[in-house]
Design a protein around this motif. Structure first.
Motif, PDB file in Angstrom:
ATOM      1  N   LYS A  92      18.950  31.554   9.837  1.00 40.55           N
ATOM      2  CA  LYS A  92      19.520  31.789  10.896  1.00 40.55           C
ATOM      3  C   LYS A  92      20.540  32.953  10.591  1.00 40.55           C
ATOM      4  O   LYS A  92      21.768  32.973  10.967  1.00 40.55           O
ATOM      5  N   ARG A 142      24.773  34.231   5.337  1.00 45.61           N
ATOM      6  CA  ARG A 142      23.896  33.149   5.338  1.00 45.61           C
ATOM      7  C   ARG A 142      22.496  32.907   4.494  1.00 45.61           C
ATOM      8  O   ARG A 142      22.158  31.846   4.182  1.00 45.61           O
ATOM      9  N   SER A 163      10.611  33.363  11.887  1.00 42.23           N
ATOM     10  CA  SER A 163      11.373  32.054  11.992  1.00 42.23           C
ATOM     11  C   SER A 163      12.516  32.201  11.511  1.00 42.23           C
ATOM     12  O   SER A 163      13.188  31.228  12.105  1.00 42.23           O
ATOM     13  N   ASP A 164      13.050  33.032  10.810  1.00 41.83           N
ATOM     14  CA  ASP A 164      14.536  33.186  10.353  1.00 41.83           C
ATOM     15  C   ASP A 164      15.077  31.851   9.849  1.00 41.83           C
ATOM     16  O   ASP A 164      16.026  31.254  10.446  1.00 41.83           O
ATOM     17  N   VAL A 177      15.770  41.286  11.641  1.00 39.65           N
ATOM     18  CA  VAL A 177      16.736  40.148  11.797  1.00 39.65           C
ATOM     19  C   VAL A 177      17.808  40.574  12.047  1.00 39.65           C
ATOM     20  O   VAL A 177      18.700  40.146  13.035  1.00 39.65           O
ATOM     21  N   ALA A 231      19.845  36.004  12.092  1.00 39.28           N
ATOM     22  CA  ALA A 231      19.867  36.898  12.795  1.00 39.28           C
ATOM     23  C   ALA A 231      21.107  37.336  13.642  1.00 39.28           C
ATOM     24  O   ALA A 231      22.039  36.472  13.599  1.00 39.28           O
TER      25      ALA A 231
END
Lengths: 277, 234, 239
Positions: free
Chosen positions: A122, A134, A118-119, A214, A124
């Motif tokens: 963010k 991040r 679901s990262d 990721v 990725a």
């Protein structure tokens, strides 16, 4: 009391036999001891590579798999003939101190950042430094090896390059586990945390839970492996000839091809890049 | 729990498939830990008996020491034996590090206090019963200790088993001094640790079940022996 | 078969003097300055429960160390002791007897031969190879007697040897004790059984509350006890 004498004698004889069998079973064998990293062992590379070498040379290779730091320390004490690790600066220091004869590059693999599919941070993408920033900004759980291994050293370098001062930024989100790659992955999987891992161990790792890759593909994530003969001048019992044979084979065409041949699920794990002789 | 049934399956598969490497690992575990337990008995039982029967300065301190050493952490023992056997250590020239012999030494060190402390308890009990009779017959304390060891040989199997159980179940010490080298020093517990590292939990648990089975089998055999002996000798 | 040793030249020759012998455990006085000369071949110590009989025997046997006074042995006497409850090693009856002999320093064949003879004398030849702990209480006590007897003691000390036995076993044990005494061994024993004391004793030592109250020939003691305590004791114990 004859039964008593019999009992005591047989106990002593059994113990001696056990001890002899424990000591002698492999004493005849021609072998070298290689201290290496968990990534090479746990990714399955060695179980693919070593039988090929053993067949051609008749030399058995006994691998003690530890973090890079420990593997080098082991060799410093003279408990290994060859080191096969992945932390360039630590390796160069090892040679400079006189414990190693010469460092030769063998192959590289790459690191990846694994994390929840679901990262939430963010993170990725292709940029490792941006990804880490991040994760830190989101205070998303991150598992660190924290064991002075090559991977740990690399992780610390990336944080530094990303301008994250860990000493200050460290909080509940940053979990220092002090464990090998596998156990750290187990921890990350159960906590649904981000983690820096070598691709080989990741591919061979089965208990992934909700984790997926990721960050990957950044050239800065390349991870160079080197091989060093422990200096016989420091430790005279080092098996110089056989150890050198192993090193020569690993960087030879045949050895390099065998490394390239090792695949998990059709995916190549290690990329040979030894200097041509 | 799907993992649990999966690991039962894995254990069953491992057992029925019984590949040679697995058998080697199980046999090495047994060989190392049985030898270590026997050495621990040869050293620990006389010590325990003398602590129970003897009267010498420092006896109480030694009893406390051995009771305390029962809780010796395997990793610490492993580290100590590693430092001794390492090439840079005092016994380095024997080249024993990363060999089964090193694992035997580490486990024997770990287990001897357990055997000694449990032996002391057992012998102290029978010393209460036999004390006057043995002294009346003119047995020295050393002789009395030897007699009671022999007399208690079947109840002492419990101490021996406790030692063996601790030896075969520990992973910290053998991992350090054995190095978990495939085909040389890889035993059941280090294999379990390795498979856990690789995230192959069903396989690790399956191996664990085999380990438990082996330990249970040894205990059952000892139990039957003891039952038989009690019926035979009272 | 070797017969246990010598009959003392004169029965009246003293074989032990107790001089102000005392035993104190903490503040409790167990034996209070006992002064006594033992000369009879068969002495029975009588007294109520807790009078200190067992302690006196253990002091004489050397199992307890006196806290005062001394024991004077005019000549060295080899001793053996049989306890109320026999303690057997987890081995055969024969090996139990052999064990006692090995501790005396005899060689293996001699031990075996003497042990077999001793078991024969207590009537247990047939069960010599049986595990001693699985024998009945009476049989175990007879093994204990054989173990003591085989060592050919000049003095045999017995602490309530028949107290925990059934009447038939008690009779058999008493017969063996008498036989040992007849062969010349000095006896020093305690018993609760007055009939047994009467049958065995030449001399009675009566103690009460850790003090030697009376010492007299057995006939005299049972017919005409001198002390009040002994009179009461006999009155209570006689059915």
């Amino acid at each position: 009391m004859t039964s008593r004498r019999l009992f005591c004698t047989s106990l002593a004889v059994l113990t001696t036999l056990g001890l002899l069998s424990a000591t002698a079973s492999h004493a005849e064998e021609r072998f070298i001891t290689v201290s290496s990293t968990t990534s090479t062992e746990q990714s399955g590379l060695f179980s693919h590579l070593l039988p090929i070498f053993e067949k051609t040379s008749g030399i058995k290779v006994r691998v003690v798999a530890l973090g890079t730091g420990q593997a080098l320390d082991l060799a410093r004490r003279g408990d290994a003939d060859v080191v096969f690790v992945h932390d360039k600066s630590a390796e160069e220091k090892f040679v400079a101190e006189g414990f190693g004869v010469k460092r030769q590059e063998v192959m590289y693999n790459d690191f990846i950042v694994a994390g929840p599919k679901s990262d939430p941070a963010k993170a990725a993408g292709k940029d490792i430094l941006e990804g880490l920033r991040r994760i830190e900004a989101a205070q998303a759980p991150f598992v660190s090896r924290g064991d002075k291994s090559g991977t740990h050293a690399a992780e610390l370098r990336y944080w530094k390059a990303a301008n994250v001062d860990l000493d200050k930024a460290k909080g509940a989100w940053y979990r220092d586990t002090g464990s090998g790659m596998g156990p750290a992955l187990n921890t990350a999987a159960s906590m649904n945390a981000y983690i820096l891992a070598d691709r080989g161990t990741w591919l061979a790792f089965k208990n992934r839970g909700e984790l997926g890759i990721v960050v990957e593909g950044d050239t800065r994530l390349f991870n160079q492996y080197g091989v060093i003969l422990v200096n016989p001048a420091k430790h005279p019992h080092v098996k110089q000839a056989d150890g050198q044979k192993f090193i020569d084979w690993v960087v030879s065409e045949a050895g390099q091809k065998s490394i390239a041949d090792y695949k998990i699920g059709g995916e190549q794990l290690f990329f040979p890049n030894a200097a041509k002789p | 729990m799907p993992e649990f049934s999966e690991s039962l399956l894995a254990a069953w598969y491992l057992l029925t498939d019984a590949n040679a490497r697995l058998i080697d690992v199980v046999l090495l575990s047994l060989r190392v830990s049985l030898t270590a337990a026997m050495i621990a008995c040869l050293i620990g039982m006389p010590i325990g008996a003398l602590l129970a029967v003897g009267r010498f300065p420092g006896r109480r301190a030694l009893i406390v020491l051995f009771n305390g050493l029962m809780g010796l952490p395997p990793v610490v023992v492993g580290l100590l034996v590693y430092l001794l056997l390492s090439r840079a250590g005092p016994l380095g020239s024997f080249g024993l590090l990363f060999s089964p012999a090193a694992m035997v030494i580490a486990q024997a060190v770990l287990v001897t206090p357990i055997v000694a402390a449990l032996t002391r308890q057992t012998i102290a009990d029978s010393w209460l019963e036999f004390r006057e009779q043995l002294r009346s017959l003119g047995a020295s304390r050393t002789r009395a200790a030897a007699t009671l060891l022999w007399d208690g040989r079947f109840s002492l199997s419990t101490a021996a088993l406790a030692g063996f159980g601790r030896a075969i179940a520990e992973v910290g010490a053998v991992m350090i001094v054995g190095g978990n080298i495939d085909g040389v020093t890889r035993v059941m517990t280090t294999t379990i640790a390795l498979e856990t590292s690789k995230g192959d939990l069903p396989l690790a648990l399956g191996l664990g079940l085999i380990l438990i089975t082996v330990v249970l089998a040894v205990n059952a055999a000892a139990y039957l022996l003891r039952q038989w002996a009690e019926r035979r000798w009272g | 078969m070797s017969v246990p040793t010598k009959i003392p030249a004169a029965a009246a020759t003293a074989w032990l003097h107790l001089e102000q012998l005392g035993l104190q455990a903490g503040s409790t006085c167990i034996i209070d300055a006992a002064t006594l000369t033992l000369a009879a071949q068969r002495t029975v110590v009588l007294g109520p429960n807790g009078a200190g009989k067992s302690s006196l025997l253990r002091l004489i046997h050397g199992l307890l160390r006196p806290t005062g006074g001394q024991l004077i042995w005019p000549q060295q006497l080899t001793q053996a002791m049989v306890f109320q409850r026999p303690v057997m090693l987890r081995t055969t009856a024969l090996e139990n007897v052999i064990y006692g002999l090995r501790l005396q320093g005899h060689n293996a064949p001699e031990c075996r031969q003497r042990a077999a003879a001793a078991l024969d004398k207590v009537g247990l030849s047939a069960i010599a190879q049986r595990p001693a702990r699985l024998l009945s209480g009476g049989e175990q006590q007879r093994v204990a007697l054989a173990r003591a007897w085989a060592r050919e003691p000049a003095l045999l000390i017995l602490d309530e040897p028949t107290a925990s036995l059934d009447p038939a076993s008690a009779r058999e044990v008493e017969r063996i004790i008498t036989e040992i005494a007849n062969a010349g061994t000095r006896l020093l024993m305690t018993t609760h059984n007055l009939g047994q004391a009467r049958r065995i004793a030449e001399e009675i030592v009566f103690i009460d509350h850790g003090r030697i109250v009376e010492q007299s020939a057995a006939d005299l003691f049972f017919t005409l006890p001198q002390s009040n305590a002994a009179q009461c004791f006999l009155k209570e114990e006689t059915p």
